[in-house]
Design a protein around this motif. Sequence first.
Motif, short mmCIF file in Angstrom:
data_model
loop_
_atom_site.label_atom_id
_atom_site.label_comp_id
_atom_site.label_asym_id
_atom_site.label_seq_id
_atom_site.Cartn_x
_atom_site.Cartn_y
_atom_site.Cartn_z
N ASP A 74 -4.26 -10.31 12.85
CA ASP A 74 -3.48 -9.03 12.67
C ASP A 74 -3.08 -8.17 11.77
OD1 ASP A 74 -2.74 -9.64 15.56
OD2 ASP A 74 -0.89 -10.93 15.10
N THR A 75 -4.02 -8.33 10.58
CA THR A 75 -4.07 -7.77 9.43
C THR A 75 -5.35 -6.77 9.15
OG1 THR A 75 -2.82 -9.47 8.14
CG2 THR A 75 -3.74 -7.89 6.84
N ALA A 76 -4.85 -5.63 8.84
CA ALA A 76 -5.95 -4.57 8.66
C ALA A 76 -5.66 -3.73 7.21
CB ALA A 76 -5.99 -3.70 9.85
N PHE A 77 -6.66 -3.42 6.78
CA PHE A 77 -6.73 -2.34 5.60
C PHE A 77 -7.60 -1.20 5.77
CE2 PHE A 77 -5.63 -6.50 3.77
CZ PHE A 77 -4.80 -6.31 2.71
N VAL A 78 -7.06 0.05 5.44
CA VAL A 78 -7.87 1.09 5.57
C VAL A 78 -7.53 2.03 4.33
CG1 VAL A 78 -5.70 2.46 6.76
CG2 VAL A 78 -8.13 3.36 6.94
N THR A 79 -8.85 2.54 3.79
CA THR A 79 -8.68 3.58 2.45
C THR A 79 -8.65 4.68 3.26
OG1 THR A 79 -11.15 3.42 2.32
CG2 THR A 79 -9.71 1.71 1.09
N TRP A 80 -8.22 6.04 2.29
CA TRP A 80 -7.99 7.05 2.88
C TRP A 80 -7.95 7.80 1.62
CZ3 TRP A 80 -3.60 8.47 0.65
CH2 TRP A 80 -2.42 7.44 0.76
N THR A 81 -8.19 9.35 1.90
CA THR A 81 -7.92 10.38 1.15
C THR A 81 -7.05 11.38 1.68
OG1 THR A 81 -9.93 10.39 0.16
CG2 THR A 81 -8.87 12.23 -0.10
N CYS A 100 -4.62 3.48 -0.14
CA CYS A 100 -5.10 2.53 0.78
C CYS A 100 -3.85 1.90 1.69
CB CYS A 100 -5.50 1.23 0.25
SG CYS A 100 -6.00 -0.25 1.25
N SER A 101 -3.79 1.46 2.84
CA SER A 101 -2.88 1.16 3.76
C SER A 101 -3.00 -0.42 4.00
CB SER A 101 -2.38 2.04 5.12
OG SER A 101 -2.17 3.30 4.46
N ARG A 102 -2.08 -1.26 4.29
CA ARG A 102 -2.20 -2.45 4.70
C ARG A 102 -1.25 -2.48 5.78
NH1 ARG A 102 0.61 -7.31 1.88
NH2 ARG A 102 2.37 -6.36 3.02
N LEU A 103 -1.90 -2.90 6.85
CA LEU A 103 -1.32 -2.79 8.30
C LEU A 103 -0.97 -4.09 8.70
CD1 LEU A 103 -2.96 0.16 9.78
CD2 LEU A 103 -0.79 0.33 8.42
N HIS A 122 3.69 -1.74 7.34
CA HIS A 122 2.85 -0.53 6.74
C HIS A 122 3.33 -0.64 5.51
CE1 HIS A 122 1.26 3.70 7.06
NE2 HIS A 122 0.99 3.17 6.16
N ARG A 123 2.24 -1.00 4.51
CA ARG A 123 2.56 -0.84 3.11
C ARG A 123 1.37 0.18 2.72
NH1 ARG A 123 4.35 -4.66 -1.77
NH2 ARG A 123 4.63 -2.69 -3.12
N ASP A 124 1.65 1.34 2.06
CA ASP A 124 0.83 2.19 1.25
C ASP A 124 0.70 2.29 0.02
OD1 ASP A 124 0.10 3.60 3.53
OD2 ASP A 124 1.43 5.26 3.40
N TYR A 125 -0.46 1.82 -0.53
CA TYR A 125 -0.72 1.83 -2.12
C TYR A 125 -1.52 3.17 -2.62
CZ TYR A 125 -0.01 -2.80 -1.28
OH TYR A 125 0.66 -4.24 -0.79
N PHE A 126 -0.74 3.95 -3.61
CA PHE A 126 -1.33 5.14 -4.27
C PHE A 126 -0.66 5.31 -5.31
CE2 PHE A 126 1.97 6.45 -1.06
CZ PHE A 126 2.72 7.13 -1.87
N ASP A 127 -1.18 6.18 -6.33
CA ASP A 127 -0.70 6.73 -7.47
C ASP A 127 0.39 7.72 -7.12
OD1 ASP A 127 0.07 7.62 -10.01
OD2 ASP A 127 -2.25 7.77 -10.61
N ALA A 128 1.79 7.21 -7.59
CA ALA A 128 2.90 8.11 -7.15
C ALA A 128 2.95 9.35 -8.24
CB ALA A 128 4.19 7.39 -7.27
#
Length: 152
Positions: A74-81, A100-103, A122-128
């Motif tokens: 049930d866990t997914a990761f997706v990288t994005w721009t 990157c998002s962890r879903l 849903h947790r997003d990881y990015f440089d604020a």
Amino acid sequence: MSRDPALEAFCAFFNKLDKTYTDQLGSVYTDDIVFQDPLHRIEGLSELERYFAALYTHVEECQFAFHQRQRQGDTAFVTWTMTLRHPRLSGGKAYEVEGCSRLTFAPFSAGSDEGIQKVQHHRDYFDAGELLYERLPGLGWVIRQLKRRAGA
């Protein structure tokens, strides 16, 4: 490798999302969604709808290019721009931020005919700093100088 229908539906939804579409978040999120990024933690679908409605009010462009996608259980990761254009950031010019998002997808309930699994966490990881602080007039210059010195 076959594509995961729930993950693909999530990615497709985010490229439709704008200020006129925030009331459709329930098509990809559960009612008890927990959304977190470096700046906020939101609990519940109605709160998330309010958050995104306010967030997208002045956004002129927000598109995602989704790259790597991985799912196990049930866990997914997706990288994005993300390409973002906002009149008060970066002089109104479009700029990009990597993330990157962890879903976590909610399990189907017994006898469910919902079709696509929905996201429950849903947790997003990015440089604020890259997203926001470096784009603000005055403060942006200070943040960029600090980052340069820290990297030297």
